[in-house]
Write a protein that holds these residues in place. Sequence first.
Motif, PDB file in Angstrom:
ATOM      1  N   ALA A 145      49.379  42.029  33.265  1.00  0.00           N
ATOM      2  CA  ALA A 145      47.936  42.080  33.524  1.00  0.00           C
ATOM      3  C   ALA A 145      47.593  41.370  34.828  1.00  0.00           C
ATOM      4  O   ALA A 145      46.845  40.388  34.837  1.00  0.00           O
ATOM      5  CB  ALA A 145      47.165  41.465  32.360  1.00  0.00           C
ATOM      6  N   PRO A 146      48.183  41.812  35.952  1.00  0.00           N
ATOM      7  CA  PRO A 146      47.967  41.118  37.222  1.00  0.00           C
ATOM      8  C   PRO A 146      46.510  41.040  37.649  1.00  0.00           C
ATOM      9  O   PRO A 146      46.137  40.146  38.408  1.00  0.00           O
ATOM     10  CB  PRO A 146      48.794  41.942  38.219  1.00  0.00           C
ATOM     11  N   GLU A 147      45.690  41.960  37.150  1.00  0.00           N
ATOM     12  CA  GLU A 147      44.265  41.916  37.530  1.00  0.00           C
ATOM     13  C   GLU A 147      43.567  40.681  36.960  1.00  0.00           C
ATOM     14  O   GLU A 147      42.505  40.278  37.450  1.00  0.00           O
ATOM     15  CB  GLU A 147      43.559  43.195  37.053  1.00  0.00           C
ATOM     16  N   ARG A 148      44.178  40.058  35.933  1.00  0.00           N
ATOM     17  CA  ARG A 148      43.587  38.859  35.351  1.00  0.00           C
ATOM     18  C   ARG A 148      44.288  37.581  35.799  1.00  0.00           C
ATOM     19  O   ARG A 148      43.997  36.498  35.288  1.00  0.00           O
ATOM     20  CB  ARG A 148      43.625  38.947  33.825  1.00  0.00           C
ATOM     21  N   HIS A 149      45.203  37.714  36.753  1.00  0.00           N
ATOM     22  CA  HIS A 149      45.957  36.531  37.207  1.00  0.00           C
ATOM     23  C   HIS A 149      45.034  35.541  37.907  1.00  0.00           C
ATOM     24  O   HIS A 149      44.170  35.922  38.684  1.00  0.00           O
ATOM     25  CB  HIS A 149      47.080  36.957  38.155  1.00  0.00           C
ATOM     26  N   ARG A 150      45.261  34.254  37.640  1.00  0.00           N
ATOM     27  CA  ARG A 150      44.504  33.190  38.278  1.00  0.00           C
ATOM     28  C   ARG A 150      45.451  32.290  39.073  1.00  0.00           C
ATOM     29  O   ARG A 150      46.593  32.085  38.653  1.00  0.00           O
ATOM     30  CB  ARG A 150      43.758  32.354  37.233  1.00  0.00           C
ATOM     31  N   PRO A 151      45.000  31.757  40.205  1.00  0.00           N
ATOM     32  CA  PRO A 151      45.862  30.892  41.020  1.00  0.00           C
ATOM     33  C   PRO A 151      46.461  29.755  40.199  1.00  0.00           C
ATOM     34  O   PRO A 151      45.756  29.080  39.449  1.00  0.00           O
ATOM     35  CB  PRO A 151      44.906  30.360  42.099  1.00  0.00           C
ATOM     36  N   GLY A 152      47.768  29.583  40.352  1.00  0.00           N
ATOM     37  CA  GLY A 152      48.457  28.511  39.656  1.00  0.00           C
ATOM     38  C   GLY A 152      48.968  28.865  38.279  1.00  0.00           C
ATOM     39  O   GLY A 152      49.741  28.097  37.688  1.00  0.00           O
ATOM     40  N   ALA A 153      48.561  30.006  37.744  1.00  0.00           N
ATOM     41  CA  ALA A 153      49.016  30.401  36.406  1.00  0.00           C
ATOM     42  C   ALA A 153      50.496  30.770  36.445  1.00  0.00           C
ATOM     43  O   ALA A 153      51.000  31.280  37.448  1.00  0.00           O
ATOM     44  CB  ALA A 153      48.189  31.572  35.887  1.00  0.00           C
ATOM     45  N   ALA A 154      51.188  30.515  35.350  1.00  0.00           N
ATOM     46  CA  ALA A 154      52.619  30.819  35.275  1.00  0.00           C
ATOM     47  C   ALA A 154      52.833  32.319  35.119  1.00  0.00           C
ATOM     48  O   ALA A 154      52.112  32.975  34.357  1.00  0.00           O
ATOM     49  CB  ALA A 154      53.261  30.088  34.106  1.00  0.00           C
TER      50      ALA A 154
END
Length: 230
Positions: A145-154
């Motif tokens: 779900a790259p569209e929901r990725h947040r900076p720093g998330a694993a």
Amino acid sequence: MWGGDGAGRRRSDEAHGDVPGAPRAAVPAGWRSGDDGEHEQLPAELVAELEQTGYYPQLLADVVLQSLAGEPLLDALVHLETTFDADAVRRHVTVLALTQTRLVTAHVDDHDPAEAGAAPVAVASAESVPLRDVRSVVVGHRVTAPERHRPGAAPQELTLTVAWGTLNRVDVEPATCGDPECEADHGYTGTTTADDVSLRISADAEGEAAVLAARRFARSLTRGTRAPRP
């Protein structure tokens, strides 16, 4: 937690007693080297991680300590891999240890005993690589779900590949001319990839903390190898 900006060095110095007034870490005698390095110890964080693998931690710790040869540890990564053969479970532990000048890689593997029913056998080895010889540090991220990725998330999965030219992987396949009707022999084609150490860490199998630890170590190693070669 380890740190790539000197925190690991401070912890290592404390374990060696080099910081005035710092308490000496309570480390079992099995993690002290013998002979010339009688007073050397591994940092308590690394000892705890080796114990968590549950796989000959004293043996692996002794191999790492011997290879460090007294140089303070800046960062480390411990990775346990379990594979399944037809009739056996195999375990493999890799430790990557970073100092100011070197990358130490240590491995312990299961091996079959020479005779059936004999005691278990483990083989441990270590390699010490000057940081100036490290050719590349490749970090692969697999993100769901790259569209929901947040900076720093694993990421869901991280692959760390380090190459310094000792081992190369060769992938060979039949060559073709692009014509699906052609039956001529075009020989073979292949690629050579430097692949001295490659670790795959999955959040599903090992937890998010393990993925973040691998990413942290990759950053520390990348920082250590960015100096220009002489």
